[in-house]
Scaffold this motif. Structure first.
Motif, PDB file in Angstrom:
ATOM      1  N   ASP A   1      29.359  39.516  33.290  1.00 11.86           N
ATOM      2  CA  ASP A   1      30.611  38.770  33.182  1.00 11.86           C
ATOM      3  C   ASP A   1      31.745  39.748  32.935  1.00 11.86           C
ATOM      4  OD1 ASP A   1      29.354  36.178  33.160  1.00 11.86           O
ATOM      5  OD2 ASP A   1      28.892  36.465  31.046  1.00 11.86           O
ATOM      6  N   ALA A   2      32.945  39.336  33.318  1.00 15.10           N
ATOM      7  CA  ALA A   2      34.161  40.074  32.970  1.00 15.10           C
ATOM      8  C   ALA A   2      35.253  39.043  32.715  1.00 15.10           C
ATOM      9  CB  ALA A   2      34.569  41.020  34.092  1.00 15.10           C
ATOM     10  N   PRO A   3      36.166  39.337  31.800  1.00 13.94           N
ATOM     11  CA  PRO A   3      37.273  38.404  31.558  1.00 13.94           C
ATOM     12  C   PRO A   3      38.034  38.142  32.857  1.00 13.94           C
ATOM     13  CG  PRO A   3      37.241  40.129  29.886  1.00 13.94           C
ATOM     14  CD  PRO A   3      36.250  40.526  30.940  1.00 13.94           C
ATOM     15  N   ALA A   4      38.317  36.879  33.120  1.00 11.43           N
ATOM     16  CA  ALA A   4      39.023  36.498  34.347  1.00 11.43           C
ATOM     17  C   ALA A   4      40.439  37.063  34.333  1.00 11.43           C
ATOM     18  CB  ALA A   4      39.055  34.987  34.477  1.00 11.43           C
ATOM     19  N   GLN A   5      40.828  37.654  35.458  1.00  9.83           N
ATOM     20  CA  GLN A   5      42.177  38.165  35.677  1.00  9.83           C
ATOM     21  C   GLN A   5      42.719  37.467  36.921  1.00  9.83           C
ATOM     22  OE1 GLN A   5      43.486  40.577  33.519  1.00  9.83           O
ATOM     23  NE2 GLN A   5      41.574  40.213  32.430  1.00  9.83           N
ATOM     24  N   ILE A   6      43.943  36.990  36.870  1.00  4.88           N
ATOM     25  CA  ILE A   6      44.516  36.319  38.041  1.00  4.88           C
ATOM     26  C   ILE A   6      44.519  37.276  39.230  1.00  4.88           C
ATOM     27  CG2 ILE A   6      46.645  35.346  39.011  1.00  4.88           C
ATOM     28  CD1 ILE A   6      47.204  34.139  36.280  1.00  4.88           C
ATOM     29  N   GLY A   7      44.080  36.776  40.358  1.00  8.38           N
ATOM     30  CA  GLY A   7      44.024  37.585  41.576  1.00  8.38           C
ATOM     31  C   GLY A   7      42.682  38.264  41.718  1.00  8.38           C
ATOM     32  N   LEU A   8      42.560  39.490  41.202  1.00  5.74           N
ATOM     33  CA  LEU A   8      41.341  40.291  41.354  1.00  5.74           C
ATOM     34  C   LEU A   8      40.692  40.550  40.001  1.00  5.74           C
ATOM     35  CD1 LEU A   8      39.475  42.223  43.062  1.00  5.74           C
ATOM     36  CD2 LEU A   8      41.104  44.024  42.475  1.00  5.74           C
ATOM     37  N   THR A   9      39.395  40.300  39.921  1.00  2.00           N
ATOM     38  CA  THR A   9      38.597  40.627  38.735  1.00  2.00           C
ATOM     39  C   THR A   9      37.414  41.466  39.190  1.00  2.00           C
ATOM     40  OG1 THR A   9      39.228  38.572  37.609  1.00  2.00           O
ATOM     41  CG2 THR A   9      37.264  39.712  36.798  1.00  2.00           C
ATOM     42  N   ARG A  10      37.189  42.590  38.531  1.00  2.00           N
ATOM     43  CA  ARG A  10      36.041  43.453  38.847  1.00  2.00           C
ATOM     44  C   ARG A  10      34.941  43.207  37.817  1.00  2.00           C
ATOM     45  NH1 ARG A  10      40.414  46.638  39.979  1.00  2.00           N
ATOM     46  NH2 ARG A  10      40.477  47.439  42.110  1.00  2.00           N
TER      47      ARG A  10
ATOM     48  N   GLU B   1      33.975  43.092  43.415  1.00  2.00           N
ATOM     49  CA  GLU B   1      35.405  42.792  43.333  1.00  2.00           C
ATOM     50  C   GLU B   1      35.589  41.358  43.789  1.00  2.00           C
ATOM     51  OE1 GLU B   1      37.656  45.711  45.502  1.00  2.00           O
ATOM     52  OE2 GLU B   1      37.413  47.182  43.878  1.00  2.00           O
ATOM     53  N   VAL B   2      36.019  40.526  42.852  1.00  2.00           N
ATOM     54  CA  VAL B   2      36.162  39.096  43.104  1.00  2.00           C
ATOM     55  C   VAL B   2      37.645  38.782  43.248  1.00  2.00           C
ATOM     56  CG1 VAL B   2      35.648  36.787  42.228  1.00  2.00           C
ATOM     57  CG2 VAL B   2      34.070  38.685  41.743  1.00  2.00           C
ATOM     58  N   ASN B   3      38.046  38.382  44.454  1.00  2.00           N
ATOM     59  CA  ASN B   3      39.441  38.041  44.737  1.00  2.00           C
ATOM     60  C   ASN B   3      39.647  36.531  44.646  1.00  2.00           C
ATOM     61  OD1 ASN B   3      40.905  40.522  45.531  1.00  2.00           O
ATOM     62  ND2 ASN B   3      39.217  40.664  46.993  1.00  2.00           N
ATOM     63  N   ASN B   4      40.912  36.137  44.584  1.00  2.00           N
ATOM     64  CA  ASN B   4      41.333  34.738  44.570  1.00  2.00           C
ATOM     65  C   ASN B   4      40.970  34.032  43.264  1.00  2.00           C
ATOM     66  OD1 ASN B   4      42.824  32.726  45.909  1.00  2.00           O
ATOM     67  ND2 ASN B   4      40.938  31.665  46.478  1.00  2.00           N
TER      68      ASN B   4
ATOM     69  N   ARG C   1      17.475  44.382  48.855  1.00  2.00           N
ATOM     70  CA  ARG C   1      18.302  43.411  49.574  1.00  2.00           C
ATOM     71  C   ARG C   1      18.591  42.250  48.626  1.00  2.00           C
ATOM     72  NH1 ARG C   1      18.455  42.990  55.032  1.00  2.00           N
ATOM     73  NH2 ARG C   1      17.810  40.813  55.033  1.00  2.00           N
ATOM     74  N   TYR C   2      19.873  41.944  48.465  1.00  2.00           N
ATOM     75  CA  TYR C   2      20.303  40.947  47.493  1.00  2.00           C
ATOM     76  C   TYR C   2      21.424  40.086  48.048  1.00  2.00           C
ATOM     77  CZ  TYR C   2      17.904  44.153  44.349  1.00  2.00           C
ATOM     78  OH  TYR C   2      16.982  44.969  43.762  1.00  2.00           O
ATOM     79  N   ALA C   3      21.714  39.021  47.314  1.00  2.00           N
ATOM     80  CA  ALA C   3      22.911  38.229  47.535  1.00  2.00           C
ATOM     81  C   ALA C   3      23.592  38.066  46.176  1.00  2.00           C
ATOM     82  CB  ALA C   3      22.573  36.865  48.124  1.00  2.00           C
ATOM     83  N   ALA C   4      24.915  38.108  46.182  1.00  2.00           N
ATOM     84  CA  ALA C   4      25.679  37.864  44.958  1.00  2.00           C
ATOM     85  C   ALA C   4      26.146  36.417  44.973  1.00  2.00           C
ATOM     86  CB  ALA C   4      26.878  38.804  44.882  1.00  2.00           C
ATOM     87  N   GLN C   5      25.966  35.742  43.850  1.00  2.00           N
ATOM     88  CA  GLN C   5      26.529  34.408  43.675  1.00  2.00           C
ATOM     89  C   GLN C   5      27.420  34.471  42.445  1.00  2.00           C
ATOM     90  OE1 GLN C   5      22.711  32.429  43.859  1.00  2.00           O
ATOM     91  NE2 GLN C   5      22.645  32.203  41.640  1.00  2.00           N
ATOM     92  N   VAL C   6      28.651  33.985  42.601  1.00  2.00           N
ATOM     93  CA  VAL C   6      29.700  34.200  41.620  1.00  2.00           C
ATOM     94  C   VAL C   6      30.386  32.881  41.312  1.00  2.00           C
ATOM     95  CG1 VAL C   6      31.879  35.437  41.221  1.00  2.00           C
ATOM     96  CG2 VAL C   6      30.068  36.513  42.576  1.00  2.00           C
ATOM     97  N   PHE C   7      30.803  32.717  40.042  1.00  2.00           N
ATOM     98  CA  PHE C   7      31.650  31.573  39.727  1.00  2.00           C
ATOM     99  C   PHE C   7      32.627  31.929  38.612  1.00  2.00           C
ATOM    100  CE2 PHE C   7      28.108  30.944  36.834  1.00  2.00           C
ATOM    101  CZ  PHE C   7      28.659  30.382  35.688  1.00  2.00           C
ATOM    102  N   LEU C   8      33.749  31.232  38.603  1.00  2.00           N
ATOM    103  CA  LEU C   8      34.765  31.374  37.571  1.00  2.00           C
ATOM    104  C   LEU C   8      34.422  30.365  36.484  1.00  2.00           C
ATOM    105  CD1 LEU C   8      37.435  32.309  36.337  1.00  2.00           C
ATOM    106  CD2 LEU C   8      38.614  30.719  37.855  1.00  2.00           C
TER     107      LEU C   8
END
Length: 157
Positions: free
Chosen positions: A65-74, A34-37, A84-91
């Protein structure tokens, strides 16, 4: 062919089918991020799930990938085995498949990391971004951060 021989073939075919791995869950269930902001509904939110050896690189083995939604995108990533992992995310506002950068490598698009790992004059450290994934359906949350332009979605009036 006798009825008995036909039944044996059908039984063998059924057993062979049951021995195949399930196509819907290759190596694991789903990991939802869940990607906020997210500041604009333009482009896609891209998520990479990385083991330590590939953290901060472009070739992490699991991504979505998921289509960007203002506020929260899942964004849901399938097939991630327990570990054990790390998530790296970008818009990816312009859908070019990379984080666009300005002078001195400053990201022009929103970026984020699991555990909201801090970005202080350099990329975050693995120890700050790492999380445990047990291989079952799981959700993690993080916020995008922006270094240029609007710092998040427009304020509601």
């Amino acid at each position: 062919m006798t009825r008995h021989a036909l039944n044996n073939r059908l039984l063998l075919a059924s057993l062979a089918f049951l021995a195949l791995p399930a196509a819907s869950a290759p190596g694991g269930e789903s990991l939802t991020v869940e990607v906020n902001n997210v500041r604009v509904a333009k482009g896609v939110v891209h998520v990479d799930i990385c083991p330590e050896s590939l953290f901060l690189k472009d070739d992490c083995p699991w991504s979505a990938d998921a289509p960007a939604q203002i506020g929260l995108t899942r964004v849901t990533v399938h097939g991630v085995p327990a570990g054990r992992y790390a998530a790296q995310v970008f818009l990816d506002e312009n859908r070019n498949g990379k984080t666009d950068r300005a002078l001195f490598g400053i990201p022009k698009e929103g970026v984020g990391f699991s555990n909201d790992a801090p970005i202080r004059m350099s990329p975050p450290k693995w120890a700050d971004a790492v999380f445990n994934y047990n291989g079952a359906a799981q959700t993690i949350r993080l916020n995008l951060r922006y270094f240029l332009g609007a710092k998040g979605p427009p304020e509601k009036k």
